[in-house]
Design an enzyme around this catalytic site. Structure first.
Site, PDB file in Angstrom:
ATOM      1  N   SER A  46       0.809  -1.213   0.000  1.00 38.84           N
ATOM      2  CA  SER A  46       0.000   0.000   0.000  1.00 38.84           C
ATOM      3  C   SER A  46       0.846   1.268   0.000  1.00 38.84           C
ATOM      4  O   SER A  46       2.062   1.239   0.033  1.00 38.84           O
ATOM      5  CB  SER A  46      -0.956   0.049   1.193  1.00 38.84           C
ATOM      6  OG  SER A  46      -0.229   0.231   2.392  1.00 38.84           O
TER       7      SER A  46
ATOM      8  N   GLY B 204       5.645  -2.419   1.380  1.00 36.34           N
ATOM      9  CA  GLY B 204       5.776  -3.651   0.612  1.00 36.34           C
ATOM     10  C   GLY B 204       6.644  -3.416  -0.611  1.00 36.34           C
ATOM     11  O   GLY B 204       7.612  -2.655  -0.577  1.00 36.34           O
ATOM     12  N   ALA B 205       6.291  -4.058  -1.714  1.00 36.70           N
ATOM     13  CA  ALA B 205       7.088  -3.962  -2.939  1.00 36.70           C
ATOM     14  C   ALA B 205       7.256  -2.518  -3.416  1.00 36.70           C
ATOM     15  O   ALA B 205       8.287  -2.170  -4.002  1.00 36.70           O
ATOM     16  CB  ALA B 205       6.448  -4.808  -4.033  1.00 36.70           C
ATOM     17  N   ALA B 206       6.271  -1.663  -3.156  1.00 33.96           N
ATOM     18  CA  ALA B 206       6.354  -0.261  -3.582  1.00 33.96           C
ATOM     19  C   ALA B 206       7.538   0.458  -2.945  1.00 33.96           C
ATOM     20  O   ALA B 206       8.059   1.426  -3.511  1.00 33.96           O
ATOM     21  CB  ALA B 206       5.056   0.466  -3.249  1.00 33.96           C
TER      22      ALA B 206
ATOM     23  N   THR C  27      -0.610   0.681  -6.611  1.00 37.64           N
ATOM     24  CA  THR C  27      -0.892   0.025  -5.336  1.00 37.64           C
ATOM     25  C   THR C  27      -2.261   0.552  -4.891  1.00 37.64           C
ATOM     26  O   THR C  27      -3.053   0.984  -5.709  1.00 37.64           O
ATOM     27  CB  THR C  27       0.232   0.271  -4.301  1.00 37.64           C
ATOM     28  OG1 THR C  27      -0.015  -0.530  -3.132  1.00 37.64           O
ATOM     29  CG2 THR C  27       0.378   1.721  -3.910  1.00 37.64           C
ATOM     30  N   TYR C  28      -2.536   0.514  -3.601  1.00 40.22           N
ATOM     31  CA  TYR C  28      -3.803   1.042  -3.092  1.00 40.22           C
ATOM     32  C   TYR C  28      -3.518   1.994  -1.942  1.00 40.22           C
ATOM     33  O   TYR C  28      -2.468   1.928  -1.297  1.00 40.22           O
ATOM     34  CB  TYR C  28      -4.740  -0.086  -2.648  1.00 40.22           C
ATOM     35  CG  TYR C  28      -4.165  -0.975  -1.570  1.00 40.22           C
ATOM     36  CD1 TYR C  28      -4.421  -0.732  -0.224  1.00 40.22           C
ATOM     37  CD2 TYR C  28      -3.345  -2.051  -1.897  1.00 40.22           C
ATOM     38  CE1 TYR C  28      -3.882  -1.539   0.768  1.00 40.22           C
ATOM     39  CE2 TYR C  28      -2.804  -2.861  -0.917  1.00 40.22           C
ATOM     40  CZ  TYR C  28      -3.077  -2.601   0.409  1.00 40.22           C
ATOM     41  OH  TYR C  28      -2.533  -3.395   1.387  1.00 40.22           O
TER      42      TYR C  28
END
Length: 119
Positions: free
Chosen positions: A25, A73-75, A57-58
């Site tokens: 996120s 996370g991945a972001a 993402t969100y």
């Protein structure tokens, strides 16, 4: 026919946090979410002005008035602290809706606090 159009944009917000081990996120100061009419859980597109990276993402709500822009996370791999981001949402609109619609464009100051809207 429907077209996918820009619905809202937060322009040149600075990354303040990155947590690779969080579940994912982008945390956004609640004041900015409200100004842009971005909802918690809504898909957002992010564009890194510093390195050209583009990813999605969100949104999750950050603390009100904090200036938070946190990549999780991945972001977190897509930007460094201090990088400038453009955060956008898009939505389907008919030609009739497009004729009268204006996207919400939110500007921030150097601390990611609300600085105004595009007229």
């Amino acid at each position: 026919m429907q077209r996918i159009m820009l619905r809202a944009k937060i322009h040149r917000a600075k990354v303040t946090q990155a947590d690779l081990h969080y579940e994912g996120s982008c945390g956004i100061d609640a004041d900015l979410l409200e100004a842009a009419d971005i909802k918690v859980g809504e898909k957002i597109e992010l564009y890194n002005i510093n390195n050209g990276e583009r990813f999605s993402t969100y949104a999750i709500q950050g603390a009100r008035g904090s200036g938070e822009i946190s990549l999780n996370g991945a972001a977190a791999r897509c930007a460094h602290l201090g990088d400038l981001m453009i955060i956008c949402t898009y939505g389907p609109m008919t030609d009739e809706e497009i004729a009268t619609y204006t996207p919400k464009i939110v500007f921030v100051d150097e601390d990611n606090h609300f600085a105004g809207m595009k007229k």
